[in-house]
Write an enzyme that holds these catalytic residues in place. Structure first.
Site, PDB file in Angstrom:
ATOM      1  N   ASP A  37       0.608  -1.401   0.292  1.00 52.03           N
ATOM      2  CA  ASP A  37      -0.156  -0.262  -0.331  1.00 52.03           C
ATOM      3  C   ASP A  37       1.124   1.163  -0.114  1.00 52.03           C
ATOM      4  OD1 ASP A  37      -2.461   1.831   0.328  1.00 52.03           O
ATOM      5  OD2 ASP A  37      -2.693   1.383   1.858  1.00 52.03           O
TER       6      ASP A  37
ATOM      7  N   GLY B 234      -3.754   4.884  17.590  1.00 51.89           N
ATOM      8  CA  GLY B 234      -3.935   3.495  18.140  1.00 51.89           C
ATOM      9  C   GLY B 234      -4.591   2.630  18.230  1.00 51.89           C
TER      10      GLY B 234
ATOM     11  N   HIS C  88       4.862   4.176  13.401  1.00 48.17           N
ATOM     12  CA  HIS C  88       3.040   4.459  12.517  1.00 48.17           C
ATOM     13  C   HIS C  88       2.051   4.055  13.806  1.00 48.17           C
ATOM     14  CE1 HIS C  88       2.591   0.434  11.452  1.00 48.17           C
ATOM     15  NE2 HIS C  88       1.811   1.179  10.642  1.00 48.17           N
TER      16      HIS C  88
ATOM     17  N   ALA D 234      -0.024   1.466  17.068  1.00 48.08           N
ATOM     18  CA  ALA D 234       0.111   0.713  17.817  1.00 48.08           C
ATOM     19  C   ALA D 234       1.121  -1.184  17.872  1.00 48.08           C
ATOM     20  CB  ALA D 234      -1.155   0.163  18.916  1.00 48.08           C
ATOM     21  N   GLY D 235       1.116  -0.984  16.496  1.00 51.83           N
ATOM     22  CA  GLY D 235       0.964  -2.203  15.874  1.00 51.83           C
ATOM     23  C   GLY D 235       0.743  -3.433  17.090  1.00 51.83           C
TER      24      GLY D 235
END
Length: 473
Positions: free
Chosen positions: A147, A372, A395, A397-398
């Site tokens: 993306d 978040g 970029h 919270a993961g």
């Protein structure tokens, strides 16, 4: 045991090496084609020992062919460094081994100059999500990601936070009417809007890009699936920000997360395939195939990547403009930043190509947004310019668990309770995007205190996401 998946370790036990033949074998195994696990293992061993006997076999022919020319392939393969270069990891105790292993491979590339792993990092394809990699005059399509130019955009309006409660039905209607979500989804011809990004000369001069123009126009101003969203929330500035020109207070804000839609995905697939054909890396590094920027192919990708980034920005601009007009509000501040991209930057006195795959630019005084989840705060931040992090931050919270794991293990009852407790209205989305599937954003932010300063906090209140199972993220 019968249906247990065959993995690389099983093939190594049969005598296979970690090379391209192993990759072909694993692809064949995915189909299984009526064989039991034990039968597949027997066949794999026989093909390895006598590949010439399987050169006409309907199932194992691709494996036989590659085994017969594996010596030639390995002679053409670009060598990696014997040991990975050192790199810094932020929030290491909360990062899975798979992400570190991928970063270790990236740090062995001959073109690698420096790297860093952000505290939201998790395993992806090629470069891990949350990985930052600086290279010398080379760009890695999978180091940018599928993306291309995916980004965050924030609009802070001159409306108080109380507007959310007083006009919640109106705000929900605006989100439903002015946004569109999901992989492959877009607008009918009479609904489309124009934007200067569609006038880019590549749409007329580049055959590959030309055929993508109609899809780009159709999807302009729409959002993808997966973790992409458009949401209203409360933006709180605990003190005035002179640079942005916003006074202390709580405001209605709009936050969006989406990317370059089908245009970017098609560009990524095309140039990743091309890079793999031109850049022969060892099996474990093949998804990090790179294009030299001194070549025609490298320049083509660079132009196409930048077009996809501009297009992603245009999509956000269209969404924010539509909603601003519907609100009849004035804009106090707007901030936008992107990830899944490559930049030409200076590092240690030399020009490098910095790949941020799921990482936020955080050079000195550069603004960014770190979300978040649908039920946890996001943060407006200002970069500190930490060179050891290659001027980057997380970029988001993961992910804490995969989408599949989240769907299988998380409770919709728990999700509804969490949303209710936080006063959040959810329009769309699936269990794979539940907040519990993500790391704790406060832990992530604490791990990168040296990288960014928090300027303001965003609390989501009305969240729209794809509701069709799309995973275009």
């Amino acid at each position: 045991m019968e249906n247990k998946r065959i993995n690389g370790n099983d093939l190594i036990a049969l005598g296979y090496k970690e090379n391209h033949a192993m990759g072909v074998a694993l692809k064949i195994n995915k189909k299984r084609l009526g064989f039991t696990r034990e039968q597949m293992l027997v066949n794999f061993k026989n093909v390895l020992e006598n590949p010439e006997l399987y050169i006409e076999d309907a199932v194992f022919k691709p494996l036989a062919e590659i085994l017969l020319k594996i010596d030639i392939i390995e002679k053409e393969t670009i060598s990696l460094k014997e040991q990975p270069d050192a790199y810094i990891v932020y929030g290491e105790e909360n990062i899975e081994d798979g992400a570190k292993k991928q970063m270790n491979v990236a740090m062995k590339l001959p073109v690698t100059v420096a790297g860093a792993l952000m505290p939201d990092a998790h395993q992806g394809y090629g470069l891990p999500i949350g990985g930052v990699l600086a290279t010398k005059n080379a760009v890695i399509p999978y180091g940018v990601g599928v993306d291309i130019g995916c980004r965050m955009a924030l609009s802070v309006f001159d409306l108080p936070a109380s507007y959310l409660e007083d006009h919640s039905d109106k705000l929900k209607d605006i989100l439903m009417q002015k946004t569109r979500f999901g992989a492959g989804h877009g607008y009918l011809k009479h609904e489309r809007v124009d934007h200067e990004v569609l006038e880019n000369s590549l749409f007329e001069t580049h055959d590959f890009i030309r055929v993508l123009k109609d899809k780009a126009w159709t999807q302009l101003g729409s959002s993808g699936g997966g973790n992409h969203f458009v949401e209203f929330g409360v933006m709180e500035f605990t003190k005035a920000d002179e640079v942005l020109g916003v006074e202390k207070g709580k405001y209605l804000a709009l936050l969006t997360h989406s990317g370059s839609r089908g245009l970017g995905a098609t560009i990524a697939a095309h140039y990743t395939k091309l890079a793999k054909e031109l850049c022969k890396l060892p099996y474990e590094a093949q998804n990090l195939a790179y294009l030299d920027l001194d070549t025609a192919e490298g320049q083509e990708y660079w132009l196409a990547m930048n077009l996809a980034g501009d297009y992603a920005s245009a999509c956000h601009q269209v969404i924010h403009d539509k909603i601003k007009i519907a609100l009849r509000a004035e804009l106090l501040a707007k901030v936008e930043n992107h990830h899944n991209f490559a930049w030409k930057e200076q590092f240690n006195g030399e020009e490098v190509i910095v790949h941020r795959k799921g990482a936020t630019p955080a050079s000195k005084d550069v603004m960014g947004i770190i979300p978040g989840s649908m039920a946890t705060p996001g943060f407006l931040v200002r970069g500190k310019g930490e060179e050891s992090a290659i001027n980057s931050a997380s970029h988001g919270a993961g992910r804490l668990m995969s989408r599949t794991q989240a769907i299988k293990t998380l409770s919709s009852t728990d999700l509804r309770a969490m949303l209710e407790d936080n006063g959040i209205t959810l329009l769309g989305a699936g269990m794979d995007e539940a907040p519990m599937a993500y790391k704790d954003i406060h832990t992530v932010m604490a791990a990168q205190a040296d990288l960014v300063d928090v300027v303001a906090t965003f609390l989501p209140k009305i969240v729209r996401m794809a509701d069709d199972g799309s995973r275009e993220d």
